[in-house]
Design an enzyme around this catalytic site. Structure first.
Site, PDB file in Angstrom:
ATOM      1  N   LYS A 187      -1.182   5.089  10.388  1.00 55.02           N
ATOM      2  CA  LYS A 187      -1.309   3.638  10.291  1.00 55.02           C
ATOM      3  C   LYS A 187      -0.275   2.888  11.123  1.00 55.02           C
ATOM      4  O   LYS A 187      -0.437   1.707  11.401  1.00 55.02           O
ATOM      5  CB  LYS A 187      -1.196   3.195   8.823  1.00 55.02           C
ATOM      6  CG  LYS A 187      -2.196   3.856   7.888  1.00 55.02           C
ATOM      7  CD  LYS A 187      -3.630   3.654   8.343  1.00 55.02           C
ATOM      8  CE  LYS A 187      -4.089   2.213   8.242  1.00 55.02           C
ATOM      9  NZ  LYS A 187      -5.509   2.062   8.644  1.00 55.02           N
ATOM     10  N   LEU A 217      -4.427  19.028 -11.871  1.00 48.62           N
ATOM     11  CA  LEU A 217      -5.151  20.117 -11.209  1.00 48.62           C
ATOM     12  C   LEU A 217      -6.069  20.862 -12.163  1.00 48.62           C
ATOM     13  O   LEU A 217      -7.074  21.432 -11.754  1.00 48.62           O
ATOM     14  CB  LEU A 217      -4.161  21.103 -10.581  1.00 48.62           C
ATOM     15  CG  LEU A 217      -3.242  20.544  -9.491  1.00 48.62           C
ATOM     16  CD1 LEU A 217      -2.221  21.592  -9.070  1.00 48.62           C
ATOM     17  CD2 LEU A 217      -4.058  20.084  -8.297  1.00 48.62           C
ATOM     18  N   GLY A 218      -5.700  20.887 -13.434  1.00 48.57           N
ATOM     19  CA  GLY A 218      -6.509  21.615 -14.403  1.00 48.57           C
ATOM     20  C   GLY A 218      -5.688  21.981 -15.618  1.00 48.57           C
ATOM     21  O   GLY A 218      -4.537  21.566 -15.773  1.00 48.57           O
ATOM     22  N   LYS A 253       0.833  -1.203   0.000  1.00 51.38           N
ATOM     23  CA  LYS A 253       0.000   0.000   0.000  1.00 51.38           C
ATOM     24  C   LYS A 253       0.867   1.252   0.000  1.00 51.38           C
ATOM     25  O   LYS A 253       1.937   1.281   0.613  1.00 51.38           O
ATOM     26  CB  LYS A 253      -0.926   0.007   1.224  1.00 51.38           C
ATOM     27  CG  LYS A 253      -1.978  -1.090   1.188  1.00 51.38           C
ATOM     28  CD  LYS A 253      -2.931  -0.988   2.364  1.00 51.38           C
ATOM     29  CE  LYS A 253      -4.002  -2.079   2.277  1.00 51.38           C
ATOM     30  NZ  LYS A 253      -4.939  -2.031   3.425  1.00 51.38           N
ATOM     31  N   VAL A 256      -1.409  21.810 -19.335  1.00 51.51           N
ATOM     32  CA  VAL A 256      -1.871  21.081 -18.152  1.00 51.51           C
ATOM     33  C   VAL A 256      -1.040  21.463 -16.928  1.00 51.51           C
ATOM     34  O   VAL A 256       0.172  21.654 -17.016  1.00 51.51           O
ATOM     35  CB  VAL A 256      -1.777  19.559 -18.399  1.00 51.51           C
ATOM     36  CG1 VAL A 256      -2.147  18.778 -17.148  1.00 51.51           C
ATOM     37  CG2 VAL A 256      -2.695  19.159 -19.551  1.00 51.51           C
ATOM     38  N   VAL A 257      -1.716  21.561 -15.774  1.00 57.51           N
ATOM     39  CA  VAL A 257      -1.048  21.803 -14.496  1.00 57.51           C
ATOM     40  C   VAL A 257      -1.291  20.592 -13.606  1.00 57.51           C
ATOM     41  O   VAL A 257      -2.429  20.135 -13.467  1.00 57.51           O
ATOM     42  CB  VAL A 257      -1.581  23.072 -13.801  1.00 57.51           C
ATOM     43  CG1 VAL A 257      -0.817  23.333 -12.502  1.00 57.51           C
ATOM     44  CG2 VAL A 257      -1.484  24.278 -14.731  1.00 57.51           C
ATOM     45  N   ARG A 295       1.904   4.730   1.194  1.00 58.71           N
ATOM     46  CA  ARG A 295       1.815   5.421   2.474  1.00 58.71           C
ATOM     47  C   ARG A 295       2.700   6.667   2.463  1.00 58.71           C
ATOM     48  O   ARG A 295       3.731   6.709   1.780  1.00 58.71           O
ATOM     49  CB  ARG A 295       2.261   4.509   3.626  1.00 58.71           C
ATOM     50  CG  ARG A 295       1.386   3.287   3.845  1.00 58.71           C
ATOM     51  CD  ARG A 295       0.045   3.665   4.410  1.00 58.71           C
ATOM     52  NE  ARG A 295      -0.797   2.514   4.726  1.00 58.71           N
ATOM     53  CZ  ARG A 295      -2.041   2.360   4.321  1.00 58.71           C
ATOM     54  NH1 ARG A 295      -2.595   3.296   3.553  1.00 58.71           N
ATOM     55  NH2 ARG A 295      -2.755   1.309   4.673  1.00 58.71           N
ATOM     56  N   ASP A 313      -1.535  40.822 -16.007  1.00 58.95           N
ATOM     57  CA  ASP A 313      -2.760  40.020 -16.106  1.00 58.95           C
ATOM     58  C   ASP A 313      -3.301  39.710 -14.713  1.00 58.95           C
ATOM     59  O   ASP A 313      -3.635  38.572 -14.398  1.00 58.95           O
ATOM     60  CB  ASP A 313      -2.477  38.726 -16.877  1.00 58.95           C
ATOM     61  CG  ASP A 313      -3.757  38.009 -17.307  1.00 58.95           C
ATOM     62  OD1 ASP A 313      -4.842  38.615 -17.206  1.00 58.95           O
ATOM     63  OD2 ASP A 313      -3.670  36.842 -17.726  1.00 58.95           O
ATOM     64  N   CYS A 337      22.915 -12.648   7.895  1.00 60.71           N
ATOM     65  CA  CYS A 337      23.852 -13.586   7.283  1.00 60.71           C
ATOM     66  C   CYS A 337      24.950 -12.885   6.488  1.00 60.71           C
ATOM     67  O   CYS A 337      25.835 -13.534   5.938  1.00 60.71           O
ATOM     68  CB  CYS A 337      23.095 -14.558   6.385  1.00 60.71           C
ATOM     69  SG  CYS A 337      22.135 -13.749   5.073  1.00 60.71           S
TER      70      CYS A 337
END
Length: 657
Positions: free
Chosen positions: A53, A406-407, A26, A413-414, A28, A519, A164
């Protein structure tokens, strides 16, 4: 909470403490401190730590080493083939953990799988460092996994059986071959360590003509990110060897080690109130009252700067009241005598403010309550650094792990990810043809040196492949526009004003550096997990290649945030940013409405040139609207500076005592 040394996402193998326990793997989140190695669930959607956990006490660890990889492992634990590391755009989560290591303690081995070999080396090195004085370190270990009731290397069936294989390098403070001694005392230093400790300190540089060398105290811990950096320990003093206007200074610690430190992690020893839990530098009266009421503890208090009396401090104190269920709050100005002694009650004078606070923590002496519980706006987490280490602006893409998308923005793309498996970052993947890349790369070094607590920090770039990446500070609550529109609660006027103040502080800084945003809008501001607003994408619009964005007649041009001189002549200046800030304030107080929502772009242009201005939002007071309106003067030179705007915003806050 103990200071975190390392934090990474790994694949953990179940320990099968019972014979019937299944073997599973898993993901973690692992955290290492001086006393514990802990692992948690991780929410990949929100980028947040989940429930704990398990953990291992550092003092119980006896060995940390690599493990021989499995035969024919599944794809998620296979080492990528040559060339696969660079196919970064296709990876949206951590998919491979091919580099195993083991942490051996009294319950047996804990097997952990790292996504990169470099990250595995870093963790093994750091773990060995924190366990080096443990009393039960072993000098033999099992190089292979424990599977199906035995070790694959030696077939021993006892989980705690002696190893060993002899360790090639000494484990902790013990040397290979030396008999194991059970003692709680740390072993004496080795000759090499003795030499290192006894090495004489280099001479202090000669004081400058202006006076003595500057001494600072660390406000936060800092773990070096590259070989040129110097580790910082919170509360320790350091000598500044080279100070500049840049965000990295060369320093020396008390042991003579030298290197570069982030300048925003330290403060002058003569001005060290910031190291105290009870001090909040930038907080208003109304914010202090809100925090104290939320805490609701008798004797809760905050020490803050007075916004109306420069150089003065105010102590805000909460006490419970039979009359008002919300309690009562009093604000006391810290007074100073001509002899430079401080007091809240005239009979009790002190040489320093910390001494004054300590006294009133034990004696009310005229206050409504003694000062029992320091309250802060948020836990004082370390600020972002300008770059991931001194001089590091070109980032190796193999150090990046992609967690989720994220968007999509103007340039592509981010994604949210981790740098070296430890630091949260946002990764902008620049779509080819969307940006003038060569010009941006030339400017990136300059932009990295822009460092302010209300600016989204640019960490670096990946330019040696395509698409190029821009690596920035990660902001958990996304863009301000969506935050205003989607948050399912009613914002108080003080909160809205604080958002505007955050943005204005960032813009005042850019103004002082003669750097234009071009901007500024709510969509280009981001909100972190503590609700602080930061300005993003400053200056990036200069590198857009899309004519629909760069032309004032284009469909993507930010017409609704632009003043007449930009719409008519494309004339940008700090005062055109001021106009945009006024529109941003309108967005904040209208909770994310579209400016001039009844008009299209061409109609908006015509109306703005003719003198039409935005109406007063319902949540904005007349004083707030007056600030907005002052930003929209037709003549640029008649608009206020950001410095003046910040002063006006501060003046609106409740009157200081």
């Amino acid at each position: 909470m103990a200071s975190i040394i390392l934090e990474s996402i790994f694949l953990k193998r179940s320990q099968q403490k019972k014979k019937t326990s299944p073997l599973n793997f898993k993901k973690r989140l692992f955290l290492l401190t001086e006393s514990k190695l802990s692992y948690y669930e991780y929410d990949f959607e929100r980028g947040r730590r989940g429930s704990k956990k398990g953990s291992v006490d550092i003092e119980k660890i006896t060995c940390v080493e690599t493990v021989v990889p499995e035969n024919n492992p599944p794809p998620e634990r296979q080492v990528p083939k040559k060339g696969e590391d660079y196919n970064m755009e296709q990876i949206s989560i951590i998919e491979r953990f091919p580099y195993p290591f083991q942490v051996v303690y009294d319950e047996g081995p804990l097997y952990v799988f790292s996504p990169t070999e470099e990250l595995r080396k870093r963790w093994i090195h750091q773990l060995k460092s924190v366990i080096r004085y443990n009393s039960d370190l072993v000098q033999k270990y099992h190089p292979c996994f424990w599977i199906d009731g035995q070790y694959l290397c030696c077939s021993q069936t006892a989980k705690n059986a002696m190893g060993c294989k002899i360790l090639e390098s000494r484990n902790g403070s013990l040397k290979a071959g030396r008999s194991h001694r059970k003692t709680k005392k740390p072993l004496p230093p080795t000759p090499e360590e003795d030499t290192m400790v006894m090495k004489p300190l280099p001479p202090e540089p000669a004081p400058s003509a202006a006076g003595e060398m500057k001494k600072v105290v660390a406000l936060y811990n800092y773990v070096p990110m590259n070989v040129q950096d110097l580790q910082l320990q919170k509360g320790e003093d350091y000598l500044i060897l080279e100070e500049s206007h840049l965000p990295w200074w060369k320093a020396r610690d008390k042991n003579g080690r030298e290197g570069y430190i982030p300048s925003n992690y330290v403060t002058a020893t003569s001005n060290s109130l910031e190291i105290y839990e009870w001090y909040s530098k930038n907080i208003t009266r109304s914010q202090a009252e809100q925090l104290l009421k939320q805490e609701g503890k008798e004797g809760g208090f905050i020490v803050r700067d007075s916004t109306s009396k420069t150089g003065k401090y105010t102590v805000s104190v909460y006490a419970k009241s039979a009359v008002d269920p919300q309690g009562m709050i009093r604000h006391y100005v810290v007074c100073c005598t001509p002899q430079n002694q401080y007091y809240l009650a005239e009979k009790h004078l002190f040489n320093t403010i910390p001494e004054l606070i300590t006294y009133h923590q034990h004696n009310s002496a005229g206050l409504i309550s003694r000062l029992k519980y320091p309250v802060s706006r948020h836990q004082k987490s370390a600020p972002s650094t300008a770059g991931l280490g001194y001089g590091s602006w070109e980032i190796d893409p193999k150090d990046l792990t992609f967690l989720k998308e994220l968007g999509t923005g103007q340039f592509g793309v981010v994604k949210y990810g981790k740098w070296r498996g430890q630091y949260n970052v946002a990764i902008k993947m620049i779509r080819e043809g969307s940006m003038s890349e060569d010009e941006f790369i030339d400017e990136a070094k300059v932009m990295m040196n822009l460092s302010h607590e209300k600016l989204v920090q640019l960490y670096g770039v990946c330019t040696k492949q395509r698409p190029i990446f821009i690596i920035t500070e990660y902001m958990a609550n996304g863009c301000l526009l969506n935050f205003l529109r989607e948050t399912q609660r009613r914002f108080q006027p003080a909160e809205l004003l604080e958002m505007c103040k955050d943005v204005c502080e960032a813009m005042e800084y850019l103004e002082s550096k003669q750097f234009l945003h071009r901007d500024l809008a709510a969509r280009n501001c981001l909100v972190n997990d503590q609700g602080i607003v930061k300005v993003s994408d400053f200056g990036l619009s200069r590198y857009v290649l899309d004519d629909e964005y760069t032309s004032s007649m284009g469909s993507k041009f930010p017409v609704r945030w632009s003043p007449p001189e930009v719409l008519l002549y494309s004339k940008f200046s700090s005062k055109s940013d001021v106009w945009s800030f006024g529109v941003l304030m309108w967005e904040v107080y209208s909770l994310g409405k579209m400016p001039y929502e009844r008009f299209n772009n061409s109609e908006t242009t015509e109306h703005v040139i003719q003198g039409l201005r935005l109406y007063r939002p319902q949540q904005a007071s007349e004083r707030v609207y007056a600030i907005m309106y002052s930003c929209w003067h037709e003549k640029a030179e008649e608009r206020p500076t950001f410095s003046a705007l910040l002063g006006s915003i501060v003046d609106i806050t409740d009157e200081e005592p």
